[in-house]
Design a protein around this motif. Structure first.
Motif, PDB file in Angstrom:
ATOM      1  N   SER A 193       0.847  -1.194   0.000  1.00  0.00           N
ATOM      2  CA  SER A 193       0.000   0.000   0.000  1.00  0.00           C
ATOM      3  C   SER A 193       0.884   1.246   0.000  1.00  0.00           C
ATOM      4  N   PHE A 194       0.539   2.166  -0.905  1.00  0.00           N
ATOM      5  CA  PHE A 194       1.244   3.447  -0.930  1.00  0.00           C
ATOM      6  C   PHE A 194       0.655   4.436   0.083  1.00  0.00           C
ATOM      7  N   LEU A 195      -0.312   3.978   0.855  1.00  0.00           N
ATOM      8  CA  LEU A 195      -0.908   4.815   1.903  1.00  0.00           C
ATOM      9  C   LEU A 195      -0.249   4.575   3.257  1.00  0.00           C
ATOM     10  N   HIS A 196       0.723   3.694   3.279  1.00  0.00           N
ATOM     11  CA  HIS A 196       1.455   3.418   4.519  1.00  0.00           C
ATOM     12  C   HIS A 196       2.500   4.529   4.727  1.00  0.00           C
ATOM     13  N   ILE A 197       2.120   5.548   5.492  1.00  0.00           N
ATOM     14  CA  ILE A 197       2.985   6.722   5.677  1.00  0.00           C
ATOM     15  C   ILE A 197       3.564   6.792   7.089  1.00  0.00           C
ATOM     16  N   ASP A 198       3.482   5.700   7.820  1.00  0.00           N
ATOM     17  CA  ASP A 198       4.031   5.703   9.183  1.00  0.00           C
ATOM     18  C   ASP A 198       5.532   5.983   9.175  1.00  0.00           C
ATOM     19  N   ASN A 199       6.224   5.492   8.147  1.00  0.00           N
ATOM     20  CA  ASN A 199       7.661   5.729   8.067  1.00  0.00           C
ATOM     21  C   ASN A 199       7.968   7.216   7.916  1.00  0.00           C
ATOM     22  N   TYR A 200       7.170   7.908   7.130  1.00  0.00           N
ATOM     23  CA  TYR A 200       7.393   9.343   6.924  1.00  0.00           C
ATOM     24  C   TYR A 200       7.082  10.126   8.193  1.00  0.00           C
ATOM     25  N   VAL A 201       6.015   9.742   8.871  1.00  0.00           N
ATOM     26  CA  VAL A 201       5.669  10.415  10.128  1.00  0.00           C
ATOM     27  C   VAL A 201       6.764  10.207  11.164  1.00  0.00           C
ATOM     28  N   GLY A 202       7.264   8.980  11.255  1.00  0.00           N
ATOM     29  CA  GLY A 202       8.327   8.696  12.206  1.00  0.00           C
ATOM     30  C   GLY A 202       9.615   9.428  11.871  1.00  0.00           C
ATOM     31  N   ALA A 203       9.938   9.514  10.582  1.00  0.00           N
ATOM     32  CA  ALA A 203      11.162  10.210  10.185  1.00  0.00           C
ATOM     33  C   ALA A 203      11.063  11.707  10.484  1.00  0.00           C
ATOM     34  N   LEU A 204       9.887  12.279  10.267  1.00  0.00           N
ATOM     35  CA  LEU A 204       9.713  13.707  10.551  1.00  0.00           C
ATOM     36  C   LEU A 204       9.848  14.000  12.040  1.00  0.00           C
ATOM     37  N   LYS A 205       9.289  13.119  12.864  1.00  0.00           N
ATOM     38  CA  LYS A 205       9.318  13.355  14.306  1.00  0.00           C
ATOM     39  C   LYS A 205      10.681  13.010  14.910  1.00  0.00           C
ATOM     40  N   GLU A 206      11.151  11.798  14.672  1.00  0.00           N
ATOM     41  CA  GLU A 206      12.372  11.335  15.307  1.00  0.00           C
ATOM     42  C   GLU A 206      13.631  11.906  14.655  1.00  0.00           C
ATOM     43  N   GLY A 207      13.546  12.264  13.391  1.00  0.00           N
ATOM     44  CA  GLY A 207      14.709  12.801  12.703  1.00  0.00           C
ATOM     45  C   GLY A 207      14.806  14.309  12.728  1.00  0.00           C
ATOM     46  N   ASN A 208      13.851  14.985  13.373  1.00  0.00           N
ATOM     47  CA  ASN A 208      13.844  16.455  13.438  1.00  0.00           C
ATOM     48  C   ASN A 208      13.948  17.086  12.041  1.00  0.00           C
ATOM     49  N   MET A 209      13.245  16.499  11.081  1.00  0.00           N
ATOM     50  CA  MET A 209      13.315  16.977   9.710  1.00  0.00           C
ATOM     51  C   MET A 209      12.667  18.353   9.535  1.00  0.00           C
ATOM     52  N   ILE A 210      11.632  18.631  10.340  1.00  0.00           N
ATOM     53  CA  ILE A 210      10.950  19.932  10.206  1.00  0.00           C
ATOM     54  C   ILE A 210      11.886  21.059  10.630  1.00  0.00           C
ATOM     55  N   ARG A 211      12.589  20.882  11.750  1.00  0.00           N
ATOM     56  CA  ARG A 211      13.572  21.888  12.170  1.00  0.00           C
ATOM     57  C   ARG A 211      14.692  21.998  11.139  1.00  0.00           C
ATOM     58  N   GLY A 212      15.136  20.859  10.625  1.00  0.00           N
ATOM     59  CA  GLY A 212      16.173  20.882   9.597  1.00  0.00           C
ATOM     60  C   GLY A 212      15.738  21.614   8.348  1.00  0.00           C
ATOM     61  N   LEU A 213      14.487  21.435   7.952  1.00  0.00           N
ATOM     62  CA  LEU A 213      13.977  22.141   6.780  1.00  0.00           C
ATOM     63  C   LEU A 213      13.966  23.652   7.007  1.00  0.00           C
ATOM     64  N   GLY A 214      13.587  24.069   8.218  1.00  0.00           N
ATOM     65  CA  GLY A 214      13.578  25.497   8.524  1.00  0.00           C
ATOM     66  C   GLY A 214      14.975  26.104   8.489  1.00  0.00           C
ATOM     67  N   ASN A 215      15.951  25.422   9.085  1.00  0.00           N
ATOM     68  CA  ASN A 215      17.328  25.927   9.064  1.00  0.00           C
ATOM     69  C   ASN A 215      17.907  25.934   7.650  1.00  0.00           C
ATOM     70  N   SER A 216      17.608  24.899   6.874  1.00  0.00           N
ATOM     71  CA  SER A 216      18.089  24.858   5.495  1.00  0.00           C
ATOM     72  C   SER A 216      17.480  25.986   4.674  1.00  0.00           C
ATOM     73  N   PHE A 217      16.199  26.220   4.861  1.00  0.00           N
ATOM     74  CA  PHE A 217      15.530  27.294   4.127  1.00  0.00           C
ATOM     75  C   PHE A 217      16.121  28.651   4.489  1.00  0.00           C
ATOM     76  N   LEU A 218      16.412  28.858   5.782  1.00  0.00           N
ATOM     77  CA  LEU A 218      17.006  30.121   6.209  1.00  0.00           C
ATOM     78  C   LEU A 218      18.395  30.311   5.599  1.00  0.00           C
ATOM     79  N   LEU A 219      19.187  29.255   5.575  1.00  0.00           N
ATOM     80  CA  LEU A 219      20.514  29.335   4.964  1.00  0.00           C
ATOM     81  C   LEU A 219      20.422  29.649   3.474  1.00  0.00           C
ATOM     82  N   VAL A 220      19.486  29.005   2.802  1.00  0.00           N
ATOM     83  CA  VAL A 220      19.333  29.208   1.356  1.00  0.00           C
ATOM     84  C   VAL A 220      18.955  30.651   1.054  1.00  0.00           C
ATOM     85  N   VAL A 221      17.965  31.179   1.758  1.00  0.00           N
ATOM     86  CA  VAL A 221      17.475  32.540   1.478  1.00  0.00           C
ATOM     87  C   VAL A 221      18.560  33.580   1.753  1.00  0.00           C
ATOM     88  N   LEU A 222      19.202  33.502   2.916  1.00  0.00           N
ATOM     89  CA  LEU A 222      20.215  34.500   3.266  1.00  0.00           C
ATOM     90  C   LEU A 222      21.444  34.389   2.353  1.00  0.00           C
TER      91      LEU A 222
END
Length: 298
Positions: free
Chosen positions: A73-102
Motif C-alpha cells: 500500500s502506498f498509503l502506509h505513511i508511518d515511516n514518513y511520520v516517524g522520520a519527521l518526528k524522530e529525525g527532526n526533519m521539520i527543524r532541519g527544513l527550517g534551518n536549510s531554508f534560512l541558509l538558502v534565502v540569506l
C-alpha cells in the motif's frame, strides 16, 4: 590525405547515394544517443525508485520481498511520520531554508556589484584581482580548511548560522564570471545615457544593471539553493549543535540512531531529497535559459 580522398569520393558519389549514407549515419548516431541516455536514466532513477518503494514498506515486508516489488500500500505513511518526528526533519527544513534565502541574497548583492565594478571600470591591479579570483577556483577548498576553520572560530561565528553563511556567500567565485558574461551583452551606452541625465553609478547599477541581470540571478540562485540543500560537510563541521541541524545533517544523525530501521531511513532520504528535486524540476528551464544567455555574447 586519406580524409581528403574520402571527401573526394563522397563528392563523386551520386546524390541519392550520399543522402542514404548520411541518413544511415544519422540513424546510428540517434540510436547511440538514446541508448546512452536510457542507460544514464536507469543508473540515476532505479536507485531512487527502490528507495521510494522501501519507504512505503514495513521492515518485515522489506525483508521478505524483492527490492523491486511494489509495496502492498502506498498509503502506509508511518515511516514518513516517524522520520519527521524522530529525525527532526521539520527543524532541519527550517534551518536549510534560512541558509538558502540569506545565502542567495548575499550572493546576489555581492556578485552583481563585484561583476559590475570589474566589467565597467578600469583601475590598477584589476588584472591581479581577476587572477586571484581564478586562483581561488583552482585551489581545492579542502587544502585551506584548517585556516578557514581557525578564522571563523576567531570571528566568533563557529556553531552559529553565521559560519556557513560567510562560507556560502564568500566563496562562490563562479557567479562573478557568469555575471560578467551577462554584462558583456549590456551596452555601455545605457550607462553613458544615464550619466548624461545625471544618474550616479549607484543609480545606474540599481535602475539599469541589476534588473537586466535578473536572468543570471535566477539561474545562480537555483543552482546555489540546490548546492546548499545538499551540502553536508560545511554544515556538520561548523554547526554541530542539534538546534542548528539542517536537512542534510538531520539525516546523518538519523542514520546513526536508526541504522536498523531501513524503511524509516528510506522515508528520511525521500524527505531530504524532495525539496531540492522539486525546486530543480520546477525551475530547470530558467537554469538552462540563463546559462545559454550568459554563454552567448550579443
Amino acid at each position: 590525405m586519406e580524409r581528403a580522398l574520402s571527401l573526394e569520393q563522397m563528392r563523386k558519389q551520386p546524390l541519392p547515394s550520399r543522402t542514404r549514407s548520411m541518413g544511415k549515419q544519422r540513424i546510428v548516431a540517434n540510436i547511440v544517443y538514446y541508448v546512452l541516455f536510457t542507460l544514464m536514466a536507469i543508473l540515476i532513477f532505479v536507485p531512487i525508485l527502490l528507495v521510494v518503494f522501501g519507504s512505503f514498506k514495513t521492515n518485515l515486508e522489506l525483508a521478505e520481498t524483492s527490492p523491486f516489488s511494489l509495496p502492498k500500500s502506498f498509503l502506509h505513511i508511518d515511516n514518513y511520520v516517524g522520520a519527521l518526528k524522530e529525525g527532526n526533519m521539520i527543524r532541519g527544513l527550517g534551518n536549510s531554508f534560512l541558509l538558502v534565502v540569506l545565502s542567495m541574497l548575499g550572493n546576489m548583492l555581492l556578485g552583481t556589484m563585484t561583476a559590475f565594478v570589474l566589467n565597467r571600470f578600469q583601475f590598477r591591479m584589476k588584472k591581479w584581482i581577476l587572477l586571484l579570483f581564478m586562483m581561488s577556483m583552482i585551489i581545492p577548498a579542502y587544502t585551506t580548511e584548517i585556516a578557514r576553520f581557525q578564522l571563523l572560530h576567531t570571528l566568533g561565528v563557529y556553531n552559529t548560522l553565521g559560519a556557513p553563511l560567510l562560507i556560502y556567500v564568500g566563496t562562490d567565485i563562479m557567479q562573478i564570471y557568469i555575471y560578467m558574461q551577462f554584462l558583456e551583452k549590456i551596452s555601455v551606452q545605457l550607462d553613458e545615457s544615464a550619466m548624461l541625465d545625471g544618474a550616479s553609478y549607484a543609480r545606474i547599477f540599481r535602475s539599469i544593471i541589476f534588473p537586466l541581470l535578473l536572468p543570471a540571478t535566477a539561474t545562480l540562485a537555483i543552482l546555489k539553493s540546490v548546492t546548499i540543500m545538499n551540502d553536508i560537510f560545511v554544515q556538520q563541521l561548523y554547526m554541530p549543535d542539534k538546534k542548528l541541524a539542517t536537512l542534510a545533517t538531520s539525516l546523518t544523525a538519523f542514520v546513526s540512531t536508526r541504522s536498523s530501521d531501513l524503511s524509516m531511513l528510506c522515508a528520511g532520504i525521500i524527505i531530504v531529497l524532495l525539496p531540492s528535486a522539486i525546486f530543480y524540476i520546477v525551475f530547470q528551464r530558467y537554469i538552462f535559459k540563463g546559462l545559454m544567455d550568459g554563454a552567448v555574447k550579443g
